[in-house]
Design a protein around this motif. Structure first.
Motif, short mmCIF file in Angstrom:
data_model
loop_
_atom_site.label_atom_id
_atom_site.label_comp_id
_atom_site.label_asym_id
_atom_site.label_seq_id
_atom_site.Cartn_x
_atom_site.Cartn_y
_atom_site.Cartn_z
N GLY A 86 0.80 -1.23 0.00
CA GLY A 86 0.00 0.00 0.00
C GLY A 86 0.83 1.27 0.00
O GLY A 86 0.39 2.31 0.47
N VAL A 87 2.03 1.20 -0.55
CA VAL A 87 2.93 2.35 -0.60
C VAL A 87 2.60 3.19 -1.84
O VAL A 87 2.54 2.67 -2.96
CB VAL A 87 4.41 1.90 -0.66
N ALA A 88 2.37 4.48 -1.63
CA ALA A 88 2.12 5.39 -2.75
C ALA A 88 3.45 5.70 -3.44
O ALA A 88 4.44 6.02 -2.77
CB ALA A 88 1.48 6.68 -2.24
N PHE A 89 3.47 5.56 -4.76
CA PHE A 89 4.71 5.82 -5.49
C PHE A 89 4.39 6.21 -6.92
O PHE A 89 3.32 5.94 -7.44
CB PHE A 89 5.63 4.59 -5.47
N GLU A 90 5.37 6.84 -7.54
CA GLU A 90 5.31 7.17 -8.96
C GLU A 90 6.34 6.29 -9.65
O GLU A 90 7.49 6.25 -9.22
CB GLU A 90 5.63 8.65 -9.18
N GLU A 91 5.93 5.63 -10.71
CA GLU A 91 6.84 4.77 -11.46
C GLU A 91 7.27 5.47 -12.73
O GLU A 91 6.44 6.04 -13.44
CB GLU A 91 6.16 3.44 -11.79
N LYS A 92 8.57 5.44 -13.01
CA LYS A 92 9.11 6.06 -14.22
C LYS A 92 9.96 5.02 -14.96
O LYS A 92 10.70 4.28 -14.34
CB LYS A 92 9.99 7.26 -13.88
N PRO A 93 9.87 5.02 -16.29
CA PRO A 93 10.70 4.11 -17.08
C PRO A 93 12.15 4.61 -17.12
O PRO A 93 12.42 5.70 -17.60
CB PRO A 93 10.06 4.14 -18.46
#
Length: 122
Positions: free
Chosen positions: A24-31
């Motif tokens: 349940g960790v909020a994160f932004e994923e980037k390539p």
């Protein structure tokens, strides 16, 4: 906010993203290939890892680009600025997954390590 740089073809990256979602960790994923970490983000990570003596830990030493560029031999002679500039231009060279938050920086995936460090971030 936590940012995680990943590569779709990387099993460790997929495991890390799956783990973050399950926790349940909020994160932004980037390539990582298309948008490598900036020099500023790389400097922040290096600080989290313990400083310039840990520079090699930022590199994907098992990658083809690392070998093709002969970095095993040339990296020790590079300045920190040169090395970080190289990483910021070529996401294939960056150790992944690469997770950076306000007070946490992690490279590679180890659920046990991530659990202790990320819980402190939230």
């Amino acid at each position: 906010m936590i940012t995680v740089y990943t590569y779709a073809g990387c099993d460790s990256c997929r495991k890390a993203v799956k783990w973050l979602k399950a926790e349940g960790v909020a994160f932004e994923e980037k390539p990582i290939r298309e948008t490598p970490p900036t020099v500023g983000e790389l400097r922040a990570m290096l600080k989290q890892l313990g400083g310039s003596g840990e520079l090699r830990r930022l590199f994907n030493t098992a990658g083809q680009d690392y070998r093709a560029l002969g970095l095993k031999d040339t990296l020790p002679a590079m300045s920190e600025a040169e090395a970080l500039g190289l990483l910021a231009k070529n996401g294939n060279l960056v150790k992944r997954p690469f997770l950076l938050g306000k007070s946490v920086g992690l490279v590679g995936f180890d659920a046990g390590v991530w659990a202790g460090k990320i819980k402190n971030e939230e």
